[in-house]
Design a protein around this motif. Sequence first.
Motif, mmCIF file in Angstrom:
data_model
loop_
_atom_site.group_PDB
_atom_site.id
_atom_site.type_symbol
_atom_site.label_atom_id
_atom_site.label_comp_id
_atom_site.label_asym_id
_atom_site.label_seq_id
_atom_site.Cartn_x
_atom_site.Cartn_y
_atom_site.Cartn_z
ATOM 1 N N TYR A 314 63.899 56.423 7.280
ATOM 2 C CA TYR A 314 63.608 57.855 7.206
ATOM 3 C C TYR A 314 63.073 58.228 5.823
ATOM 4 C CZ TYR A 314 64.138 62.903 7.246
ATOM 5 O OH TYR A 314 63.893 64.251 7.148
ATOM 6 N N SER A 315 63.655 57.660 4.785
ATOM 7 C CA SER A 315 63.225 58.012 3.430
ATOM 8 C C SER A 315 61.790 57.575 3.163
ATOM 9 C CB SER A 315 64.172 57.393 2.397
ATOM 10 O OG SER A 315 64.166 55.980 2.491
ATOM 11 N N ARG A 316 61.394 56.403 3.679
ATOM 12 C CA ARG A 316 60.012 55.952 3.473
ATOM 13 C C ARG A 316 59.036 56.810 4.283
ATOM 14 N NH1 ARG A 316 58.073 51.498 1.473
ATOM 15 N NH2 ARG A 316 56.805 50.882 3.286
ATOM 16 N N ILE A 317 59.420 57.134 5.493
ATOM 17 C CA ILE A 317 58.565 58.017 6.300
ATOM 18 C C ILE A 317 58.420 59.376 5.613
ATOM 19 C CG2 ILE A 317 58.488 59.324 8.463
ATOM 20 C CD1 ILE A 317 59.638 56.856 9.852
ATOM 21 N N ALA A 318 59.535 59.895 5.086
ATOM 22 C CA ALA A 318 59.481 61.179 4.380
ATOM 23 C C ALA A 318 58.616 61.091 3.126
ATOM 24 C CB ALA A 318 60.894 61.632 4.025
ATOM 25 N N SER A 319 58.673 59.967 2.426
ATOM 26 C CA SER A 319 57.848 59.796 1.225
ATOM 27 C C SER A 319 56.365 59.893 1.565
ATOM 28 C CB SER A 319 58.143 58.448 0.570
ATOM 29 O OG SER A 319 59.460 58.404 0.081
ATOM 30 N N PHE A 320 55.972 59.240 2.662
ATOM 31 C CA PHE A 320 54.571 59.306 3.087
ATOM 32 C C PHE A 320 54.179 60.737 3.445
ATOM 33 C CE2 PHE A 320 51.503 59.539 6.520
ATOM 34 C CZ PHE A 320 50.442 58.831 5.996
ATOM 35 N N ILE A 321 54.958 61.364 4.319
ATOM 36 C CA ILE A 321 54.601 62.696 4.821
ATOM 37 C C ILE A 321 54.598 63.731 3.700
ATOM 38 C CG2 ILE A 321 55.396 64.589 6.304
ATOM 39 C CD1 ILE A 321 56.207 62.500 8.369
ATOM 40 N N ASP A 322 55.614 63.688 2.836
ATOM 41 C CA ASP A 322 55.729 64.704 1.788
ATOM 42 C C ASP A 322 54.658 64.570 0.714
ATOM 43 O OD1 ASP A 322 57.883 65.687 3.146
ATOM 44 O OD2 ASP A 322 59.404 64.793 1.837
ATOM 45 N N ALA A 323 54.032 63.399 0.621
ATOM 46 C CA ALA A 323 52.964 63.208 -0.366
ATOM 47 C C ALA A 323 51.630 63.772 0.116
ATOM 48 C CB ALA A 323 52.814 61.725 -0.688
ATOM 49 N N LEU A 324 51.507 64.047 1.398
ATOM 50 C CA LEU A 324 50.249 64.552 1.941
ATOM 51 C C LEU A 324 50.009 65.992 1.490
ATOM 52 C CD1 LEU A 324 50.548 63.178 5.600
ATOM 53 C CD2 LEU A 324 49.314 62.144 3.678
ATOM 54 N N LEU A 339 47.550 67.781 11.295
ATOM 55 C CA LEU A 339 49.004 67.930 11.286
ATOM 56 C C LEU A 339 49.670 66.563 11.271
ATOM 57 C CD1 LEU A 339 49.387 70.701 14.034
ATOM 58 C CD2 LEU A 339 49.588 71.033 11.562
ATOM 59 N N VAL A 340 50.894 66.520 10.755
ATOM 60 C CA VAL A 340 51.682 65.292 10.736
ATOM 61 C C VAL A 340 53.121 65.631 11.084
ATOM 62 C CG1 VAL A 340 52.160 65.506 8.250
ATOM 63 C CG2 VAL A 340 52.329 63.267 9.361
ATOM 64 N N VAL A 341 53.784 64.728 11.770
ATOM 65 C CA VAL A 341 55.185 64.908 12.128
ATOM 66 C C VAL A 341 55.775 63.544 12.440
ATOM 67 C CG1 VAL A 341 54.922 65.172 14.641
ATOM 68 C CG2 VAL A 341 56.718 66.457 13.446
ATOM 69 N N SER A 342 57.089 63.443 12.405
ATOM 70 C CA SER A 342 57.787 62.217 12.813
ATOM 71 C C SER A 342 58.971 62.589 13.683
ATOM 72 C CB SER A 342 58.268 61.425 11.597
ATOM 73 O OG SER A 342 59.044 60.304 12.029
ATOM 74 N N PRO A 343 59.195 61.841 14.757
ATOM 75 C CA PRO A 343 60.371 62.092 15.596
ATOM 76 C C PRO A 343 61.657 61.516 15.011
ATOM 77 C CG PRO A 343 59.091 60.293 16.519
ATOM 78 C CD PRO A 343 58.311 60.806 15.339
ATOM 79 N N MET A 344 61.547 60.772 13.904
ATOM 80 C CA MET A 344 62.746 60.180 13.303
ATOM 81 C C MET A 344 63.543 61.244 12.558
ATOM 82 S SD MET A 344 63.061 56.682 11.091
ATOM 83 C CE MET A 344 64.579 55.719 11.154
ATOM 84 N N ASP A 371 45.367 58.129 2.149
ATOM 85 C CA ASP A 371 45.504 57.154 1.072
ATOM 86 C C ASP A 371 46.550 57.630 0.065
ATOM 87 O OD1 ASP A 371 44.478 54.646 -0.043
ATOM 88 O OD2 ASP A 371 43.805 55.903 -1.714
ATOM 89 N N ARG A 372 46.602 58.933 -0.161
ATOM 90 C CA ARG A 372 47.602 59.498 -1.060
ATOM 91 C C ARG A 372 49.017 59.236 -0.519
ATOM 92 N NH1 ARG A 372 45.730 64.187 -0.810
ATOM 93 N NH2 ARG A 372 44.412 64.076 -2.680
ATOM 94 N N GLY A 373 49.196 59.403 0.778
ATOM 95 C CA GLY A 373 50.490 59.157 1.384
ATOM 96 C C GLY A 373 50.873 57.681 1.340
ATOM 97 N N LEU A 374 49.914 56.811 1.593
ATOM 98 C CA LEU A 374 50.187 55.379 1.562
ATOM 99 C C LEU A 374 50.544 54.913 0.159
ATOM 100 C CD1 LEU A 374 47.294 54.216 3.901
ATOM 101 C CD2 LEU A 374 49.727 54.265 4.471
ATOM 102 N N ASN A 375 49.891 55.479 -0.846
ATOM 103 C CA ASN A 375 50.213 55.113 -2.228
ATOM 104 C C ASN A 375 51.631 55.502 -2.594
ATOM 105 O OD1 ASN A 375 47.725 53.961 -2.795
ATOM 106 N ND2 ASN A 375 46.818 55.883 -3.495
ATOM 107 N N ALA A 376 52.119 56.583 -1.980
ATOM 108 C CA ALA A 376 53.490 57.024 -2.262
ATOM 109 C C ALA A 376 54.528 56.004 -1.769
ATOM 110 C CB ALA A 376 53.754 58.374 -1.612
#
Length: 379
Positions: A314-324, A339-344, A371-376
């Motif tokens: 969850y923390s890694r998914i949140a890191s990606f999403i929150d960096a966008l 838009l972006v979302v995760s069911p986790m 790319d910004r999210g992936l770098n996070a």
Amino acid sequence: MDSRDRYICQHAFEDDAGHHGAVTPPVYQTSIFTFPDLETFSRSQMKEREHYIYSRGLNPGVHLVERKLAALERGEACKAFASGMGAVAATLFSLLRQGDHVLRINQTYGPGVELLDQLEHYGVKHDGISGTDDIEASLQPSTRIIYVESPSSLSMELADLDAIARIAKARNILTMIDNTWATPLFQKPLQHGFDLVIHSLSKYIGGHSDVVGGAVIGSAEMIDRLFAIGHQLLGAALAPQNAALVLRGLRTLPLRMSEHHRNGLRVARFLADQACVEEVFHPSLAQGQPAEWVAKQLSGHAGLLSFRINQPTYSRIASFIDALQLFRIGVSWGGYESLVVSPMRPNGSGQPLIRLAVGLEDIDDILADLDRGLNALNH
């Protein structure tokens, strides 16, 4: 894209002369329609499905949307509803009886499954399988409906529509499909033998994230049955103003879907090349038998896709999403915005996926944000 579909979206069934040359059909914001004498009223009420009497039944603006959607899906008739869930509920309530069984194929819309859970209190059973599972082995003597979502809206699962329709017709089972992902422009399930097609008009067809609506398309006999039971008695009618917004969305649907197609393909391929991405779920990347289904069923691709990163906590998914910065966090999809979302969830429940609704922004801006999210993930 079929030129006939473009014409249907933009001009079909519109009466310019009857509307004094207005380029946009008027909104009939009225609850009732009156009559010159009692006999005319009485005769009209005897054929309520064909006459404008009360807007819960038939309204000119709503009827225009219904005629266009029926033509786009190559169906005989359509009934519009106040939401996609209203369309699902009306269909299930109209067609199911105590003792019936529903077989769901792929991950169908969550609230639809919850409604079927509620119907279990009234003697209706349901089960779910994947489109790659043995369908015939999953049927029961009491199976009344096969309910499909293909492509599905979370992991873009696919199913063989021709095979499902063939199996169902041999056993007198009704088939219904949620075709919201593909829209009528990219997939026409009725031409593959399905009985009913359902759409959430809130997504690509509305196209601007400002309207909620739903629709069911099928044979005139089947839609007439839904009108009498699911539509009139449950009362989830599409409002005239919302119908006008859907009509506006239809006018640009071919142009918008062409761009969603291009942007979705670019994003899917971009993500598939990333070392930190384990798998991308988009029909354009299907392999094996599902790829064959894509080739014969889909004439284009939408911009909705999902993917799984490595170590998908969850923390890694949140890191990606929150960096966008361009992608906004929110449910639904189909508008101009990405838009972006995760069911986790923070407790670890839910699927460890990231779902992207790729919008209509410049593709270079979209890819730069991803790319910004992936770098996070690397910090």
